[in-house]
Design a protein around this motif. Structure first.
Motif, PDB file in Angstrom:
ATOM      1  N   ARG A  59      82.705 -23.560 -14.298  1.00  0.00           N
ATOM      2  CA  ARG A  59      81.476 -22.967 -13.787  1.00  0.00           C
ATOM      3  C   ARG A  59      80.376 -22.896 -14.844  1.00  0.00           C
ATOM      4  O   ARG A  59      79.190 -23.027 -14.535  1.00  0.00           O
ATOM      5  CB  ARG A  59      81.758 -21.570 -13.222  1.00  0.00           C
ATOM      6  CG  ARG A  59      82.587 -21.588 -11.948  1.00  0.00           C
ATOM      7  CD  ARG A  59      82.759 -20.199 -11.370  1.00  0.00           C
ATOM      8  NE  ARG A  59      81.481 -19.651 -10.914  1.00  0.00           N
ATOM      9  CZ  ARG A  59      80.926 -19.910  -9.732  1.00  0.00           C
ATOM     10  NH1 ARG A  59      81.520 -20.747  -8.889  1.00  0.00           N
ATOM     11  NH2 ARG A  59      79.791 -19.352  -9.395  1.00  0.00           N
ATOM     12  N   TRP A  60      80.764 -22.692 -16.115  1.00  0.00           N
ATOM     13  CA  TRP A  60      79.726 -22.600 -17.148  1.00  0.00           C
ATOM     14  C   TRP A  60      79.020 -23.941 -17.313  1.00  0.00           C
ATOM     15  O   TRP A  60      77.813 -23.982 -17.565  1.00  0.00           O
ATOM     16  CB  TRP A  60      80.317 -22.115 -18.467  1.00  0.00           C
ATOM     17  CG  TRP A  60      81.209 -23.084 -19.187  1.00  0.00           C
ATOM     18  CD1 TRP A  60      82.548 -23.212 -19.067  1.00  0.00           C
ATOM     19  CD2 TRP A  60      80.792 -24.060 -20.151  1.00  0.00           C
ATOM     20  NE1 TRP A  60      83.017 -24.215 -19.901  1.00  0.00           N
ATOM     21  CE2 TRP A  60      81.955 -24.748 -20.583  1.00  0.00           C
ATOM     22  CE3 TRP A  60      79.560 -24.414 -20.701  1.00  0.00           C
ATOM     23  CZ2 TRP A  60      81.925 -25.772 -21.514  1.00  0.00           C
ATOM     24  CZ3 TRP A  60      79.514 -25.439 -21.647  1.00  0.00           C
ATOM     25  CH2 TRP A  60      80.698 -26.098 -22.041  1.00  0.00           C
ATOM     26  N   ALA A  78      75.960 -29.646 -11.071  1.00  0.00           N
ATOM     27  CA  ALA A  78      75.892 -28.209 -10.793  1.00  0.00           C
ATOM     28  C   ALA A  78      76.444 -27.883  -9.412  1.00  0.00           C
ATOM     29  O   ALA A  78      77.246 -26.953  -9.248  1.00  0.00           O
ATOM     30  CB  ALA A  78      74.445 -27.728 -10.914  1.00  0.00           C
ATOM     31  N   LEU A  94      79.761 -25.637  -8.943  1.00  0.00           N
ATOM     32  CA  LEU A  94      79.607 -24.291  -8.404  1.00  0.00           C
ATOM     33  C   LEU A  94      80.060 -24.177  -6.954  1.00  0.00           C
ATOM     34  O   LEU A  94      80.478 -23.104  -6.510  1.00  0.00           O
ATOM     35  CB  LEU A  94      78.142 -23.850  -8.525  1.00  0.00           C
ATOM     36  CG  LEU A  94      77.596 -23.819  -9.956  1.00  0.00           C
ATOM     37  CD1 LEU A  94      76.121 -23.440  -9.954  1.00  0.00           C
ATOM     38  CD2 LEU A  94      78.393 -22.856 -10.830  1.00  0.00           C
ATOM     39  N   TRP A  97      76.515 -24.049 -14.430  1.00  0.00           N
ATOM     40  CA  TRP A  97      75.291 -23.273 -14.622  1.00  0.00           C
ATOM     41  C   TRP A  97      74.361 -23.932 -15.635  1.00  0.00           C
ATOM     42  O   TRP A  97      73.130 -23.959 -15.443  1.00  0.00           O
ATOM     43  CB  TRP A  97      75.630 -21.850 -15.056  1.00  0.00           C
ATOM     44  CG  TRP A  97      76.133 -21.000 -13.934  1.00  0.00           C
ATOM     45  CD1 TRP A  97      77.375 -20.441 -13.794  1.00  0.00           C
ATOM     46  CD2 TRP A  97      75.400 -20.613 -12.766  1.00  0.00           C
ATOM     47  NE1 TRP A  97      77.467 -19.742 -12.623  1.00  0.00           N
ATOM     48  CE2 TRP A  97      76.262 -19.815 -11.962  1.00  0.00           C
ATOM     49  CE3 TRP A  97      74.101 -20.850 -12.322  1.00  0.00           C
ATOM     50  CZ2 TRP A  97      75.870 -19.284 -10.740  1.00  0.00           C
ATOM     51  CZ3 TRP A  97      73.695 -20.312 -11.101  1.00  0.00           C
ATOM     52  CH2 TRP A  97      74.572 -19.534 -10.335  1.00  0.00           C
TER      53      TRP A  97
END
Length: 236
Positions: free
Chosen positions: A185-186, A174, A178, A189
């Motif tokens: 990015r998904w 993560a 990020l 998350w």
């Protein structure tokens, strides 16, 4: 002109998603490891010999009850040892993938891989006594010691659930995704949510709940890097 040059320099300094430079077989292997982990956890759930109140404190009856769960014990053994081996490959591939974008001095790729290595050890140890119990239950020449069988009944209901290492991996992925755009990015998350939950429950007295979310996290990461790790467009 100076403003345009400074703006362009600022844009060039932003972390950009990078295209995978290696094949994605390692990611497919990771998805398979997560799936095997889910299978192993489900098998463990069904082995209730040491937890059924009708047999509590009676090692002999627990041993007899374990005899009803030979198929589940065999499934647990195959699933967890398989996951343990595949997690090693996934760890190596994930480390190399994150190193392609993370800063050169970043510990994140090593931490992500280390979490999977820790999980691999727990998965292997979770199946450590399964075959001995299976053969002992099926053998008339060397009957299984009831006290040992009772311990194994608890062992297979606890050790395979120690997936806290996967939570460490999720949090590392993560941050890498990020903060450094080392992954979509998904994925970052999802890794933050599933990895955070897995890590928190794994560190708490409810540590065995990590067995519910940890394998799902590994499965999601494997599928994500297999199908969702797109090449960046010129506008990214």
């Amino acid at each position: 002109m100076a403003t345009t040059s400074s703006t362009r320099a600022a844009l060039d300094a932003r972390p950009r998603p990078v295209a995978p430079t290696v094949g994605r077989g390692w990611a497919i292997v990771g998805a398979a490891a997560g799936l095997l982990g889910i299978v192993g956890i489900q098998a463990s759930l069904r082995i209730d010999a040491a937890y059924d109140e009708r047999y509590a404190g009676d090692a002999g009856r627990i041993t007899d009850r374990l005899g009803d769960f030979v198929p589940q014990l065999l499934t647990l053994h195959l699933a967890m040892t398989g996951a343990a081996v595949l997690l090693l490959i996934f760890a190596a591939g994930l480390r190399r993938r994150l190193q392609g974008q993370a800063p050169a001095v970043s510990l994140l790729p090593d931490i992500a891989a280390g979490g999977l290595l820790l999980t691999s050890v727990a998965a292997l140890m979770g199946a450590a006594f399964s075959t001995e119990v299976i053969f002992g239950l099926e053998s008339d020449d060397a009957p299984l010691d009831p006290e040992f069988a009772a311990v194994v009944g608890h062992w297979v209901g606890t050790v395979p659930w120690l997936w806290v290492g996967a939570g460490v991996t999720g949090v590392a992925v993560a941050v890498a995704a990020l903060r450094h755009a080392a992954a979509p990015r998904w994925i970052g998350w999802l890794a933050a949510v599933l990895g955070g939950v897995t890590l928190l429950v794994g560190l708490s007295p409810l540590q065995y709940l990590a067995g519910f979310t940890g394998p799902v996290l590994v499965l999601v990461l494997g599928l994500g890097f297999t199908f969702g790790d797109r090449r960046p467009s010129p506008t990214d």
